[in-house]
Design an enzyme around this catalytic site. Structure first.
Site, PDB file in Angstrom:
ATOM      1  N   GLN A  39      41.658  19.491   6.436  1.00 35.00           N
ATOM      2  CA  GLN A  39      40.563  19.198   5.513  1.00 35.00           C
ATOM      3  C   GLN A  39      40.711  17.795   4.926  1.00 35.00           C
ATOM      4  O   GLN A  39      41.813  17.366   4.596  1.00 35.00           O
ATOM      5  CB  GLN A  39      40.532  20.229   4.376  1.00 35.00           C
ATOM      6  CG  GLN A  39      40.208  21.642   4.824  1.00 35.00           C
ATOM      7  CD  GLN A  39      38.744  21.851   5.182  1.00 35.00           C
ATOM      8  OE1 GLN A  39      37.958  20.920   5.222  1.00 35.00           O
ATOM      9  NE2 GLN A  39      38.375  23.091   5.460  1.00 35.00           N
ATOM     10  N   CYS A  47      27.059   7.692   3.410  1.00 34.80           N
ATOM     11  CA  CYS A  47      26.903   8.504   2.195  1.00 34.80           C
ATOM     12  C   CYS A  47      25.434   8.449   1.775  1.00 34.80           C
ATOM     13  O   CYS A  47      25.069   7.769   0.811  1.00 34.80           O
ATOM     14  CB  CYS A  47      27.816   7.985   1.088  1.00 34.80           C
ATOM     15  SG  CYS A  47      29.566   8.151   1.455  1.00 34.80           S
ATOM     16  N   CYS A  98      27.687   1.742  -4.802  1.00 42.55           N
ATOM     17  CA  CYS A  98      28.407   1.334  -3.601  1.00 42.55           C
ATOM     18  C   CYS A  98      27.752   0.091  -3.022  1.00 42.55           C
ATOM     19  O   CYS A  98      26.582   0.133  -2.618  1.00 42.55           O
ATOM     20  CB  CYS A  98      28.410   2.457  -2.565  1.00 42.55           C
ATOM     21  SG  CYS A  98      29.096   1.944  -0.976  1.00 42.55           S
ATOM     22  N   CYS A 146      31.724  25.646   7.608  1.00 37.97           N
ATOM     23  CA  CYS A 146      31.348  24.266   7.289  1.00 37.97           C
ATOM     24  C   CYS A 146      29.921  23.984   7.733  1.00 37.97           C
ATOM     25  O   CYS A 146      29.456  22.845   7.672  1.00 37.97           O
ATOM     26  CB  CYS A 146      32.325  23.282   7.931  1.00 37.97           C
ATOM     27  SG  CYS A 146      32.423  23.422   9.722  1.00 37.97           S
TER      28      CYS A 146
END
Length: 390
Positions: free
Chosen positions: A225, A23, A12, A349
């Site tokens: 989601q 991330c 990335c 979650c």
């Protein structure tokens, strides 16, 4: 997924250049990321797993490591003649994230087109430092079933609506897959994503999605989601686990748009779904109607208050809970223990609050736990845990 893909490292440019660090684990192979998450989950739930019962942990479910995300939340930066859709970088600079690897290619292309749209409309981006400007965010949601979109513009006031309406016909002619367009008014000078007022600029007000032949609907303020590929497997697994108990009555608490309950529903089962967000309940009701389900009731209520108001005589055979990150809390844990259904299916979650809640649910033991990697490259994941009455 092949071993080569699982063990590959995603490259990335944003991360490599230090422009976006969201991330945080993107430089680790996906297999390694999932192994770390699995270890974290097993450590957190160790107090609730009997000795020599490691088989309770089923193999983790993973999906693609790029192009999987169906929602983009873009801060609008720069100036009206040169807008930037993305984030404020670590050094305070505007970072264009239209080519983020998490988005499918068609979504990336549309984000670039929306940058031009802002420019053509002459919409001044909101400047937090100066409390000036109009356009705060662009929120884009994609339905995988037909590649259709819900597009939202978050404005400071009504002043920019006319400019959006002026340019919208050309955009919709070029991108007929944009089915829902709305403007959200967020007048507060704070980094809040959305306000109370939603103004639709299209006749359509909801986007249809479909998981495992179950129709689901997305409206601007209903939670959905963000990883459809893995979410579909999560719902299908829940359906299979619940079917093992052949329940005649079912509660789906914190039900959102009804994903779990609708996957488990049939006309032989009485389903009650509870969710505090009225928009989500409207979506769930529409799905139930499309599916021809008759013994279904979805209500916009607080799940804890709903459970407190019920007597043991009303108890269902099985209860599904799918709370936000804070978990279900001690009061609802106590209610579940008192109702004593055959089983409780807990979708979490946040495994830390799952573990905390398990301490307060009395008279149950874990029989299955499975990790679903809905959020690659991050610390987050979803867990499905089946609790059965002792």
């Amino acid at each position: 997924m092949s071993a080569a893909i699982v063990n590959a490292v995603k490259q990335c440019g944003y991360f490599n250049q230090g422009q976006c660090l969201s991330c945080r684990h993107i430089q680790q192979p996906l297999a390694q990321q999932v192994a770390v998450k699995t270890q974290t989950l097993q450590q957190l739930l160790a107090p609730f797993i009997p000795a020599n019962s490691a088989e309770l942990f089923l193999p983790p479910i993973t999906g693609d490591d790029s192009g999987f995300r169906n929602k983009a939340k873009m801060v609008v930066l720069g100036a009206a003649h040169e807008p930037v859709l993305g984030i404020v970088g670590p050094s305070g600079e505007a970072v264009d994230l239209c080519d983020c690897l998490l988005y499918p290619a068609d979504m990336q292309a549309l984000l670039h087109r929306l940058t031009r749209f802002v420019q053509q409309a002459g919409l001044p981006p909101y400047r937090v430092d100066k409390a000036k400007g109009e356009l705060k965010f662009i929120l884009l949601t994609r339905s995988q079933v037909r590649g259709e979109y819900l597009l939202r513009f978050v404005l400071r006031s009504h002043n920019g609506i006319e400019r959006i309406e002026r340019e919208l016909p050309a955009l919709l002619a070029e991108y007929p897959q944009i089915k829902v367009v709305s403007v959200n008014i967020q007048p507060i000078h704070m980094a809040i994503l959305e306000g109370d007022e939603e103004i639709f600029l299209t006749e359509n007000t909801r986007l249809e999605e479909r998981f495992n032949h179950v129709p689901l609907f997305i409206r601007p303020k209903s939670f959905f989601q963000t990883n459809p590929q893995v979410a579909a497997q999560l719902y299908q697994t829940a359906r299979e686990w619940v079917a093992e108990f052949s329940p005649r009555s079912l509660w789906d608490l914190f039900c959102g748009v009804g994903g779990f309950g609708l996957h488990c529903a049939s006309n032989d089962i009485t389903l009650t779904g509870i969710e505090i967000e009225a928009e989500a309940i409207a979506c769930a009701q529409m799905s139930a109607q499309m599916m021809g389900l008759e013994n279904v009731q979805f209500m916009a209520l607080d799940s804890t208050d709903f459970a407190k108001g019920k007597s043991a005589a009303d108890k269902p055979d099985l209860i599904i809970v799918n709370p936000p990150r804070r978990g279900i809390g001690e009061a609802l844990c106590q209610s579940l223990s008192e109702f004593a259904p055959k089983a409780i299916l807990y979708s979490s979650c946040n495994p830390k609050t799952l573990a905390k809640d398990l301490e307060h649910i009395q008279g149950y033991h874990l029989t299955k736990v499975q990790l679903f990697d809905l959020f690659p490259h991050s610390d987050h994941f979803e867990v499905l845990a089946m609790l059965v009455k002792d």
